[in-house]
Motif scaffolding. Structure first.
Motif, short mmCIF file in Angstrom:
data_model
loop_
_atom_site.label_atom_id
_atom_site.label_comp_id
_atom_site.label_asym_id
_atom_site.label_seq_id
_atom_site.Cartn_x
_atom_site.Cartn_y
_atom_site.Cartn_z
N VAL A 37 28.57 12.75 22.25
CA VAL A 37 27.80 11.83 23.11
C VAL A 37 26.95 10.85 22.31
CG1 VAL A 37 27.75 13.39 25.08
CG2 VAL A 37 25.90 13.50 23.39
N SER A 38 26.80 9.66 22.89
CA SER A 38 25.86 8.66 22.38
C SER A 38 24.48 8.94 22.96
CB SER A 38 26.26 7.26 22.85
OG SER A 38 27.30 6.74 22.08
N ALA A 39 23.50 8.16 22.55
CA ALA A 39 22.18 8.18 23.19
C ALA A 39 22.29 7.40 24.51
CB ALA A 39 21.17 7.51 22.27
N PRO A 40 21.36 7.65 25.47
CA PRO A 40 21.44 6.89 26.72
C PRO A 40 21.39 5.38 26.47
CG PRO A 40 19.86 8.70 26.89
CD PRO A 40 20.27 8.62 25.45
N ASN A 48 16.68 -1.10 28.49
CA ASN A 48 16.71 -0.90 27.03
C ASN A 48 17.60 0.28 26.67
OD1 ASN A 48 14.71 -2.85 26.11
ND2 ASN A 48 13.29 -1.63 27.34
N LYS A 49 18.27 0.15 25.52
CA LYS A 49 18.99 1.30 24.98
C LYS A 49 17.97 2.19 24.29
CE LYS A 49 23.28 -0.97 23.72
NZ LYS A 49 24.23 -1.24 22.68
N ILE A 50 18.11 3.49 24.45
CA ILE A 50 17.18 4.41 23.78
C ILE A 50 17.17 4.17 22.25
CG2 ILE A 50 16.87 6.85 23.16
CD1 ILE A 50 15.68 6.24 25.86
N THR A 51 18.35 3.94 21.67
CA THR A 51 18.40 3.73 20.21
C THR A 51 17.52 2.54 19.81
OG1 THR A 51 20.65 4.54 20.29
CG2 THR A 51 19.97 3.49 18.24
N ASP A 52 17.58 1.47 20.60
CA ASP A 52 16.75 0.30 20.27
C ASP A 52 15.26 0.65 20.34
OD1 ASP A 52 18.99 -1.29 19.94
OD2 ASP A 52 19.00 -2.00 22.01
N GLY A 115 18.01 10.02 19.38
CA GLY A 115 18.55 9.60 20.68
C GLY A 115 19.76 10.43 21.05
N GLU A 116 20.71 10.56 20.13
CA GLU A 116 21.92 11.35 20.40
C GLU A 116 21.57 12.85 20.40
OE1 GLU A 116 22.03 8.20 19.05
OE2 GLU A 116 24.03 7.85 19.79
N TYR A 117 20.65 13.24 19.49
CA TYR A 117 20.30 14.66 19.36
C TYR A 117 19.77 15.21 20.69
CZ TYR A 117 17.38 18.64 17.86
OH TYR A 117 16.78 19.87 17.74
N GLY A 169 26.56 12.21 18.56
CA GLY A 169 27.22 11.22 17.71
C GLY A 169 26.25 10.59 16.73
N PHE A 170 26.78 9.68 15.88
CA PHE A 170 25.96 8.71 15.15
C PHE A 170 25.37 9.15 13.81
CE2 PHE A 170 22.06 5.65 15.61
CZ PHE A 170 22.74 4.62 14.95
N TYR A 171 25.29 10.46 13.51
CA TYR A 171 24.61 10.81 12.26
C TYR A 171 25.16 12.04 11.57
CZ TYR A 171 22.13 14.42 14.94
OH TYR A 171 21.82 15.50 15.72
N SER A 183 26.55 3.03 10.93
CA SER A 183 26.06 1.75 11.45
C SER A 183 26.10 1.79 12.98
CB SER A 183 26.87 0.58 10.88
OG SER A 183 28.22 0.77 11.20
N ARG A 184 25.54 0.78 13.62
CA ARG A 184 25.41 0.78 15.08
C ARG A 184 26.78 0.99 15.74
NH1 ARG A 184 20.58 -0.87 17.45
NH2 ARG A 184 21.47 0.26 19.21
N GLY A 185 26.77 1.74 16.83
CA GLY A 185 28.02 2.04 17.52
C GLY A 185 28.77 3.20 16.85
N GLY A 186 28.10 3.86 15.90
CA GLY A 186 28.78 4.84 15.06
C GLY A 186 29.13 6.17 15.70
N SER A 187 28.73 6.42 16.94
CA SER A 187 29.16 7.67 17.60
C SER A 187 30.67 7.71 17.72
CB SER A 187 28.53 7.80 18.98
OG SER A 187 27.13 7.87 18.86
N ASP A 188 31.30 6.54 17.77
CA ASP A 188 32.77 6.48 17.78
C ASP A 188 33.35 7.17 16.54
OD1 ASP A 188 32.92 4.97 20.08
OD2 ASP A 188 33.15 3.05 19.06
N1 ASP Z 1 23.33 5.00 19.82
C1 ASP Z 1 23.89 4.31 18.69
C2 ASP Z 1 23.85 2.82 18.92
O1 ASP Z 1 23.33 2.36 19.90
C3 ASP Z 1 25.24 4.80 18.32
C4 ASP Z 1 26.28 4.73 19.41
O2 ASP Z 1 25.97 4.65 20.59
O3 ASP Z 1 27.45 4.78 19.07
O4 ASP Z 1 24.30 2.08 18.09
#
Ligand code: ASP
Length: 441
Positions: A37-40, A48-52, A115-117, A169-171, A183-188
């Motif tokens: 899972v990603s962060a919300p 807002n995205k939680i990561t931001d 965020g993901e944790y 995801g992500f870390y 890097s951003r989007g890294g949960s993929d």
């Molecule tokens: N939460 C992170 C981001 O916003 C990673 C992800 O969602 O893949 O970049």
């Protein structure tokens, strides 16, 4: 049927309503045993995205400004989700720990990873799955390079102990245990690593679109979805700006020959796009997709007997390298060569580059064409087939588009053309209509 790894992106896990859809998707197929899972993410456009927000906390700390209010917004968001899902996981204790770490100078990567944790802890409780943290499993070296094989072994050993698990995801972590994010989007990427580690049959990437479309829907209104595409074809398309998936997510599953299936959490019945090693059997269309970008500059260089001038191309490329300007394409003739550069990479260096070419290469003429667009028509079905270029160029001439440049990759998987910016949309519509609406037999 074997194991499926399902990764859900930010918009799929943004609140309890979305998470109810996630649960339905998971419950529907017991093979979906590992969930990343990603962060919300955003619930609506202005959200807002939680990561931001987490990065924002860190920026406040770095500037000695109070971050309490932002941190509270983040906590409230999770508490709201926890309440609406009807689970109880004692988040307060987690918040306190994170806040203490922030106060004692935790890194931006650490704070962003929470965020993901936190989301994974919540979602594991909601689905009744184990929570498996990736700290210590996804491993980077001291310089931040992902250790693929070590990661694969560690993930595999741990995940084998869990029948079903939710994974943030992500870390991952540096050798000293400190958190390092992708890097951003890294949960993929995490999803892809997990899919490889458990030897999944498929890596499902759940997002908010039903896969890739054959062309930009803002240009071609009824653009058809792509049902199957090869990794190579996708690269050709994403290179031109059609990307949905983090680029680095492709490599782990590609090495293990696991297909990726892009799916839509809001439309779970749609089959989405499957990305495979080899292109699947095509229906009656021979192209997989069309993608392009505007705003390129083409520098055309003419020099009599250029073909005899050894080192000409090397010296030309050196000039670009010295100015730190990446090259997009380089179509050539006997005495001519053109270099195509994206305007966004030129940064006011064009005049200097031209001067340098003049000085170092003594060409007979140099001409510069501004406002050019590149369009890639991609499809492994094009290779070894006659009539494809004829059809493409006929379609363009029928609508009065002047093709200024042609470049065909040696793989014969794509034809890239250069047209003026003003012809970009007309050209894409014409190509789409020629190949998709009136298929080649
Ligand atoms: N939460 C992170 C981001 O916003 C990673 C992800 O969602 O893949 O970049």
């Amino acid at each position: 049927m074997g194991i499926k790894v399902a990764k859900f992106g930010g918009s799929s896990v943004s609140d309890a309503i979305q998470l109810a859809k996630v649960k339905e998707i998971i419950d529907y197929d017991p093979n979906r045993r590992y969930v990343v899972v990603s962060a919300p993410g955003k619930r609506f456009n202005e959200d807002n995205k939680i990561t931001d927000l987490l990065y924002l906390c860190k920026a406040h700390i770095d500037h000695n400004v109070s971050y309490d209010q932002i941190f509270q917004v983040i906590c409230d968001r999770y508490v709201g989700i926890e309440y609406n899902l009807g689970v109880n996981v004692n988040l307060q204790q987690e918040f306190n720990e994170i806040n203490n770490n922030l106060k004692s100078g935790a890194s931006a990567d650490y704070i962003a990873s929470r965020g993901e944790y936190l989301n994974a802890i919540l979602i594991a409780a909601y689905l009744g799955y184990d929570f498996v943290d990736t700290a210590g499993l996804i491993q980077f070296d001291e310089r931040g390079k992902l250790q693929n094989e070590k990661t694969n072994t560690a993930l595999r050993e741990e995940l084998l102990k869990h029948e079903k698990a939710v994974i943030p995801g992500f870390y991952g972590t540096y050798p000293d245990g400190k958190i390092k994010t992708f890097s951003r989007g890294g949960s993929d990427i995490t999803g892809s690593l997990v899919a490889r580690a458990v030897n999944a049959d498929v890596y499902e990437n759940w997002t908010d679109v039903s896969g890739f479309l054959m062309a930009d829907p803002r240009i071609v209104k009824q653009a058809k979805p792509i049902s199957t595409i090869s990794y190579k074809e996708l690269r050709e398309l994403s290179y031109m700006g059609a990307s949905v998936l983090h680029e680095d997510a492709i490599y782990p599953v590609r090495a293990a020959d696991i297909p990726i299936n892009i799916r839509n959490t809001n439309e779970p019945k749609a089959p989405g796009t499957t990305i495979t090693a080899e292109a699947g059997p095509k229906d009656d269309t021979i192209i997989s997709g069309i993608a392009g970008n505007k705003d390129f500059t083409v520098i055309g260089i003419y020099k009599n007997m250029m073909n005899e001038d050894k080192g000409f191309v090397r010296r030309l490329l050196e000039i670009l390298e010295n100015y730190d300007v990446p090259l997009e394409h380089m179509p050539s003739g006997i005495d001519t060569i053109s270099i195509v550069i994206a305007d966004k990479n030129l940064n006011g260096k064009l005049d200097d580059i031209i001067e340098e070419i003049q000085r170092a290469l003594l060409p007979d003429t140099i001409d510069v064409h501004h406002k050019m667009a590149l369009i890639a028509t991609v499809g492994s079905g094009m290779a070894k087939r006659y009539g494809v270029s004829a059809k493409l160029f006929t379609a363009l001439s029928d609508v009065g588009v002047n093709v200024r440049m042609i470049d065909q990759g040696s793989s014969e998987m794509n034809i890239i053309i250069g047209v003026e910016n003003k012809d970009f949309e007309t050209a894409i519509k014409a190509i789409y209509s020629a190949f998709v609406e009136t298929p080649v037999k």
